[in-house]
Design a protein around this motif. Structure first.
Motif, PDB file in Angstrom:
ATOM      1  N   ASN A   1       0.852  -1.194   0.000  1.00 58.68           N
ATOM      2  CA  ASN A   1       0.000   0.000   0.000  1.00 58.68           C
ATOM      3  C   ASN A   1       0.886   1.242   0.000  1.00 58.68           C
ATOM      4  OD1 ASN A   1      -2.640  -1.308   0.193  1.00 58.68           O
ATOM      5  ND2 ASN A   1      -1.859  -2.008   2.173  1.00 58.68           N
ATOM      6  N   VAL A   2       1.172   1.713  -1.216  1.00 59.58           N
ATOM      7  CA  VAL A   2       2.113   2.821  -1.352  1.00 59.58           C
ATOM      8  C   VAL A   2       1.376   4.149  -1.379  1.00 59.58           C
ATOM      9  CG1 VAL A   2       4.084   3.699  -2.654  1.00 59.58           C
ATOM     10  CG2 VAL A   2       3.415   1.307  -2.894  1.00 59.58           C
ATOM     11  N   THR A   3       1.864   5.098  -0.607  1.00 60.11           N
ATOM     12  CA  THR A   3       1.318   6.449  -0.658  1.00 60.11           C
ATOM     13  C   THR A   3       2.398   7.412  -1.130  1.00 60.11           C
ATOM     14  OG1 THR A   3      -0.016   5.888   1.275  1.00 60.11           O
ATOM     15  CG2 THR A   3       0.033   8.201   0.632  1.00 60.11           C
ATOM     16  N   THR A   4       2.043   8.267  -2.073  1.00 61.82           N
ATOM     17  CA  THR A   4       2.961   9.321  -2.518  1.00 61.82           C
ATOM     18  C   THR A   4       2.187  10.632  -2.514  1.00 61.82           C
ATOM     19  OG1 THR A   4       2.359   9.278  -4.860  1.00 61.82           O
ATOM     20  CG2 THR A   4       4.002   7.673  -4.135  1.00 61.82           C
ATOM     21  N   ASP A   5       2.890  11.726  -2.764  1.00 64.89           N
ATOM     22  CA  ASP A   5       2.148  12.981  -2.939  1.00 64.89           C
ATOM     23  C   ASP A   5       1.625  13.058  -4.379  1.00 64.89           C
ATOM     24  OD1 ASP A   5       4.286  13.737  -4.518  1.00 64.89           O
ATOM     25  OD2 ASP A   5       5.153  15.083  -3.026  1.00 64.89           O
ATOM     26  N   LYS A   6       1.139  14.230  -4.769  1.00 63.40           N
ATOM     27  CA  LYS A   6       0.444  14.333  -6.063  1.00 63.40           C
ATOM     28  C   LYS A   6       1.388  14.528  -7.256  1.00 63.40           C
ATOM     29  CE  LYS A   6      -4.085  14.454  -4.993  1.00 63.40           C
ATOM     30  NZ  LYS A   6      -5.123  13.661  -5.678  1.00 63.40           N
ATOM     31  N   TRP A   7       2.667  14.443  -7.045  1.00 63.46           N
ATOM     32  CA  TRP A   7       3.647  14.643  -8.114  1.00 63.46           C
ATOM     33  C   TRP A   7       3.328  13.741  -9.325  1.00 63.46           C
ATOM     34  CZ3 TRP A   7       7.015  17.823 -10.040  1.00 63.46           C
ATOM     35  CH2 TRP A   7       8.042  17.372 -10.873  1.00 63.46           C
ATOM     36  N   SER A   8       3.383  14.345 -10.517  1.00 63.85           N
ATOM     37  CA  SER A   8       2.980  13.635 -11.731  1.00 63.85           C
ATOM     38  C   SER A   8       3.865  12.426 -12.037  1.00 63.85           C
ATOM     39  CB  SER A   8       3.005  14.609 -12.907  1.00 63.85           C
ATOM     40  OG  SER A   8       4.328  15.108 -13.064  1.00 63.85           O
ATOM     41  N   GLY A   9       5.103  12.449 -11.549  1.00 65.75           N
ATOM     42  CA  GLY A   9       6.018  11.343 -11.815  1.00 65.75           C
ATOM     43  C   GLY A   9       5.538  10.003 -11.273  1.00 65.75           C
ATOM     44  N   TYR A  10       4.659  10.040 -10.278  1.00 65.34           N
ATOM     45  CA  TYR A  10       4.170   8.792  -9.684  1.00 65.34           C
ATOM     46  C   TYR A  10       2.935   8.238 -10.404  1.00 65.34           C
ATOM     47  CZ  TYR A  10       7.205   9.959  -5.752  1.00 65.34           C
ATOM     48  OH  TYR A  10       8.294  10.263  -4.984  1.00 65.34           O
ATOM     49  N   ARG A  11       2.233   9.120 -11.130  1.00 61.62           N
ATOM     50  CA  ARG A  11       0.936   8.725 -11.692  1.00 61.62           C
ATOM     51  C   ARG A  11       1.015   7.464 -12.568  1.00 61.62           C
ATOM     52  NH1 ARG A  11      -1.142  13.761 -13.641  1.00 61.62           N
ATOM     53  NH2 ARG A  11      -0.880  14.314 -11.446  1.00 61.62           N
ATOM     54  N   PRO A  12       1.997   7.409 -13.508  1.00 63.28           N
ATOM     55  CA  PRO A  12       2.038   6.218 -14.385  1.00 63.28           C
ATOM     56  C   PRO A  12       2.375   4.921 -13.643  1.00 63.28           C
ATOM     57  CG  PRO A  12       3.476   7.989 -15.200  1.00 63.28           C
ATOM     58  CD  PRO A  12       3.055   8.366 -13.829  1.00 63.28           C
ATOM     59  N   LEU A  13       2.832   5.031 -12.397  1.00 60.36           N
ATOM     60  CA  LEU A  13       3.294   3.837 -11.688  1.00 60.36           C
ATOM     61  C   LEU A  13       2.149   3.010 -11.111  1.00 60.36           C
ATOM     62  CD1 LEU A  13       6.374   5.465  -9.963  1.00 60.36           C
ATOM     63  CD2 LEU A  13       6.310   4.127 -12.065  1.00 60.36           C
ATOM     64  N   ILE A  14       0.929   3.545 -11.243  1.00 66.60           N
ATOM     65  CA  ILE A  14      -0.238   2.804 -10.744  1.00 66.60           C
ATOM     66  C   ILE A  14      -0.378   1.469 -11.483  1.00 66.60           C
ATOM     67  CG2 ILE A  14      -2.763   2.875 -10.529  1.00 66.60           C
ATOM     68  CD1 ILE A  14      -2.460   5.843  -9.808  1.00 66.60           C
ATOM     69  N   LYS A  15       0.123   1.412 -12.704  1.00 69.76           N
ATOM     70  CA  LYS A  15       0.023   0.140 -13.436  1.00 69.76           C
ATOM     71  C   LYS A  15       0.911  -0.948 -12.817  1.00 69.76           C
ATOM     72  CE  LYS A  15       3.334   0.931 -17.242  1.00 69.76           C
ATOM     73  NZ  LYS A  15       4.244   1.783 -16.499  1.00 69.76           N
ATOM     74  N   ASP A  16       1.993  -0.557 -12.152  1.00 73.23           N
ATOM     75  CA  ASP A  16       2.875  -1.536 -11.501  1.00 73.23           C
ATOM     76  C   ASP A  16       2.541  -1.738 -10.025  1.00 73.23           C
ATOM     77  OD1 ASP A  16       4.628  -1.910 -13.801  1.00 73.23           O
ATOM     78  OD2 ASP A  16       5.229   0.171 -13.408  1.00 73.23           O
ATOM     79  N   PHE A  17       1.964  -0.708  -9.413  1.00 73.19           N
ATOM     80  CA  PHE A  17       1.632  -0.779  -7.985  1.00 73.19           C
ATOM     81  C   PHE A  17       0.138  -0.475  -7.849  1.00 73.19           C
ATOM     82  CE2 PHE A  17       6.085   0.159  -8.344  1.00 73.19           C
ATOM     83  CZ  PHE A  17       6.662  -0.662  -7.396  1.00 73.19           C
ATOM     84  N   GLN A  18      -0.662  -1.551  -7.886  1.00 69.31           N
ATOM     85  CA  GLN A  18      -2.118  -1.342  -7.988  1.00 69.31           C
ATOM     86  C   GLN A  18      -2.719  -0.680  -6.751  1.00 69.31           C
ATOM     87  OE1 GLN A  18      -0.545  -4.315  -8.168  1.00 69.31           O
ATOM     88  NE2 GLN A  18      -1.700  -5.976  -7.249  1.00 69.31           N
TER      89      GLN A  18
END
Ligand SMILES: [Zn+2]
Length: 296
Positions: A200-217
């Motif tokens: 259960n990963v939490t990040t801030d709203k930085w756009s760099g994390y957005r595409p990673l949802i495909k690897d970390f559901q």
């Protein structure tokens, strides 16, 4: 807090190691604990070599010393003092500077510094223990004004991505990596190395994390709030890490090794395992390296 380390006391250490012979004996036992395998011909049997605690292949007669092909390879000073350096680095809560080592061991500061840099190589994360539960990831800037370079680094500043594992009210593990850019590629590579895909990963709203949802559901993005107020644990970790770094003299280019040292020690502070033996095992398994290739 004081009882976090359960490790070899100095008294026990001195009892185990009082001569370089004791050290060779220990290394030999550790190195060939799963048996001998000749580097030359692959033969699996050996006899005692001429030099103390060395092994000789019974097929091709190749002789291997306990220090060969390890980080103790060609150490030019007393092996017992090298053991002391590993001991202090594995058991001191905040590590130890080369100046302190020099004073304690009556060695040149430069000698201590060079060997300490090798031990730090053995502290690099194996990547075998990904964070599984609740994780937080954030980036921070080291050096300079420490603000305003999120997209890319500049010469005196280094961008570092930090991942933590949260347990109950505290932090149980941390990983950190110097990255060039806070883009999805760099952040994703770090996260794949250190965080399980279903954590259960939490990040801030930085756009760099957005595409990673495909690897970390289970990744969610939250507003970080005023001065990162929604991520108090990771901010405390970063503050402590920066405080420690200010106390150790280092070059910016060596930052990754210092991050590795810090994380290594932090991640083992809750474990009941033998810290000294763990680090020694890594010293044996890490290929020899020349100090000029580590740092100049
Ligand atoms: Zn052989």
């Amino acid at each position: 807090m004081e009882q976090r380390f359960k490790s070899l006391s100095l008294f026990e250490f001195q009892d185990l190691f009082s001569s370089s012979e004791d050290c060779l004996k220990y290394l030999s036992k550790l190195k060939w604990q799963d048996g001998f395998n000749c580097r030359h011909c692959g033969h699996g049997h050996s006899c005692d070599g001429k030099a103390a605690y060395s092994r000789q292949c019974t097929s091709c007669r190749y002789v291997e010393s306990p220090t060969a092909q390890t980080l103790f390879h060609k150490v030019k000073f007393d092996l017992l003092k090298a053991f002391y350096i590993v001991y202090f680095l594995s058991t001191n809560k905040k590590g130890i500077t080369s100046t302190e080592l020099s004073r304690k061991l009556n060695l040149r500061q430069k000698t201590c510094w060079a060997f300490k840099r090798k031990v730090m190589k053995a502290m690099k994360s194996s990547g075998h223990h990904p964070i599984t539960g609740r994780a937080e990831v954030d980036e921070t800037v080291f050096g300079g004004q420490e603000t305003g370079v999120r997209g890319r680094k500049n010469k005196n500043k280094k961008l570092v991505v930090v991942g933590i594992e949260k347990k109950k009210k505290g932090v149980s593990r941390i990983y950190a990596r110097v990255i060039d850019k806070a883009d999805a590629k760099s952040l994703g590579a770090f996260m794949k190395d250190h965080i399980a895909p279903d954590a259960n990963v939490t990040t801030d709203k930085w756009s760099g994390y957005r595409p990673l949802i495909k690897d970390f559901q289970n990744l969610i993005q939250l507003y970080s709030g005023d001065k990162g107020g929604n991520f108090p644990e990771i901010h405390r970790v970063v503050m402590n890490l920066k405080g420690w770094l200010r106390g150790v003299h280092h070059h910016v280019r060596d930052l990754q090794d210092y991050l590795d040292e810090y994380c290594y020690r932090f991640n083992r502070s809750f474990m009941k395992e033998a810290l000294f033996d763990n680090l020694m095992n890594r010293m044996i398994k890490t290929k020899p390296c020349l100090i000029k290739n580590i740092s100049d």
